[in-house]
Design a protein around this motif. Structure first.
Motif, PDB file in Angstrom:
ATOM      1  N   GLY A 276       0.885  -1.218   0.074  1.00  0.00           N
ATOM      2  CA  GLY A 276      -0.064  -0.194  -0.073  1.00  0.00           C
ATOM      3  C   GLY A 276       0.733   1.387  -0.007  1.00  0.00           C
ATOM      4  O   GLY A 276       0.490   2.257  -0.141  1.00  0.00           O
ATOM      5  N   THR A 277       2.078   0.971  -0.101  1.00  0.00           N
ATOM      6  CA  THR A 277       3.036   2.235   0.238  1.00  0.00           C
ATOM      7  C   THR A 277       3.838   2.066  -1.172  1.00  0.00           C
ATOM      8  O   THR A 277       3.807   2.961  -2.203  1.00  0.00           O
ATOM      9  CB  THR A 277       3.743   2.246   1.322  1.00  0.00           C
TER      10      THR A 277
ATOM     11  N   ASP B 191       1.022   3.216   5.440  1.00  0.00           N
ATOM     12  CA  ASP B 191      -0.469   3.342   5.165  1.00  0.00           C
ATOM     13  C   ASP B 191      -1.447   2.669   5.914  1.00  0.00           C
ATOM     14  O   ASP B 191      -2.462   2.936   6.078  1.00  0.00           O
ATOM     15  CB  ASP B 191      -0.630   2.868   3.610  1.00  0.00           C
TER      16      ASP B 191
ATOM     17  N   ALA C   7       1.707   9.967   5.437  1.00  0.00           N
ATOM     18  CA  ALA C   7       0.752   8.694   5.050  1.00  0.00           C
ATOM     19  C   ALA C   7       0.253   8.827   3.700  1.00  0.00           C
ATOM     20  O   ALA C   7       0.142   9.965   3.012  1.00  0.00           O
ATOM     21  CB  ALA C   7      -0.297   8.992   5.955  1.00  0.00           C
ATOM     22  N   MET C   8       0.172   7.569   3.119  1.00  0.00           N
ATOM     23  CA  MET C   8      -0.198   7.827   1.678  1.00  0.00           C
ATOM     24  C   MET C   8      -1.789   8.204   1.522  1.00  0.00           C
ATOM     25  O   MET C   8      -2.619   7.837   2.463  1.00  0.00           O
ATOM     26  CB  MET C   8      -0.145   5.913   1.267  1.00  0.00           C
TER      27      MET C   8
ATOM     28  N   ASN D 159      -4.076   6.415   0.216  1.00  0.00           N
ATOM     29  CA  ASN D 159      -4.787   5.199   0.563  1.00  0.00           C
ATOM     30  C   ASN D 159      -4.729   4.492   1.695  1.00  0.00           C
ATOM     31  O   ASN D 159      -5.014   3.459   1.837  1.00  0.00           O
ATOM     32  CB  ASN D 159      -4.584   4.257  -0.489  1.00  0.00           C
ATOM     33  N   SER D 160      -4.145   5.357   2.811  1.00  0.00           N
ATOM     34  CA  SER D 160      -4.067   4.717   4.252  1.00  0.00           C
ATOM     35  C   SER D 160      -5.377   4.425   4.820  1.00  0.00           C
ATOM     36  O   SER D 160      -6.190   5.077   4.359  1.00  0.00           O
ATOM     37  CB  SER D 160      -3.425   6.057   5.050  1.00  0.00           C
TER      38      SER D 160
ATOM     39  N   SER E 205      -2.312   8.804  -3.336  1.00  0.00           N
ATOM     40  CA  SER E 205      -2.223   7.413  -3.244  1.00  0.00           C
ATOM     41  C   SER E 205      -1.112   6.757  -3.945  1.00  0.00           C
ATOM     42  O   SER E 205      -0.390   7.314  -4.427  1.00  0.00           O
ATOM     43  CB  SER E 205      -3.485   6.833  -3.810  1.00  0.00           C
TER      44      SER E 205
END
Length: 259
Positions: free
Chosen positions: A13-14, A208, A224-225, A227-228, A242
């Motif tokens: 997710g990152t 995230d 933080a992304m 999409n976190s 994201s």
């Protein structure tokens, strides 16, 4: 000009998207970061054998793995923290009584205590990595840095308050990380920075997920992304785009580390 010297990156997710692919833009941004003399480091809940291809592709040589329990700087292990055998024994018995399978993670290999359970298959498949071997006794024979407890959310209460020294963090609808209480990516990061003579204020971290809270909170700049997990956002100094929308490049630009 900023004074950041090192950047820690979560993986899922990152650095990688839902398809477990690294966006081309992210690859280029990290190459620029390295060209500018700033060291990129992986900081992940994953074990080393889960991210070797990613590290190779990005030419990253150092990592904080297994949620801070196994830390390596340029090939040299700096910090190791294993789950206490007596707590593992209790976990094996408790999970067994509820028919919840476990996976035990060493730093070189990992093993399940149940052969091909659907919860294990589903959660491990989501990581797009090889399935664990089968060895129900692995936990009693070798150091275990982290475990996966495969249960659904409604069963979490069965484990609450049962362990003084273990911490459970959900990462999949069918799986939780079992880590040492008081352990986190931040603890592993601190161990690495101490060895390198770099302060927390001089570090940046991207994440995230819920296991990124301590890391984002502790470093000089926590990103933080886009999409976190919503519960991560209060711990970040900055929220970038994201993973698939150039979030790494945007965050590194915000930090003044690439152009």
């Amino acid at each position: 000009m900023n004074n950041y010297k090192i950047v820690f990156f979560d993986i899922d997710g990152t650095l990688v998207n839902e398809d477990k692919q690294i966006p081309e833009d992210t690859i280029q941004a990290i190459a620029e970061l390295k060209a500018n003399g700033i060291e990129p480091v992986i900081a992940t809940g994953r074990a080393p054998y889960f991210f070797e291809p990613i590290a190779k592709l990005l030419h990253i040589e150092s990592f904080v793995s297994l949620n801070g329990a196994y830390v390596v700087y340029r090939g040299e292990p700096l910090f190791q923290r294993t789950l206490p055998p007596q707590s593992l024994r209790k976990l094996v018995e408790l999970a067994g009584s509820h028919q919840h399978p476990l996976v035990f993670q060493g730093h070189e290999r990992y093993y399940a205590n149940t052969d091909t359970h659907p919860f294990i298959v589903e959660s491990i498949d989501s990581l797009k990595v090889e399935h664990p071997g089968f060895d129900p006794e692995f936990w009693s024979k070798a150091p275990v840095y982290q475990a996966f407890l495969h249960s659904e959310e409604q069963d979490e209460s069965l484990y609450e308050g049962q362990f003084d020294d273990l911490r459970l963090i959900r990462w999949h609808p069918k799986a939780m990380d079992v880590t040492i209480r008081g352990g986190s990516k931040a603890v592993g990061i601190e161990a690495m920075l101490e060895r390198l003579g770099i302060s927390l204020a001089e570090a940046v971290a991207f994440g995230d997920g819920l296991n990124d809270k301590e890391m984002l909170q502790e470093v000089g700049l926590g990103i933080a992304m886009g999409n976190s997990h919503p519960d991560l956002l209060p711990y970040a100094n900055y929220v970038t785009a994201s993973v698939d929308e150039g979030g790494i490049r945007q965050g590194l630009r915000y930090a003044g580390l690439i152009s």
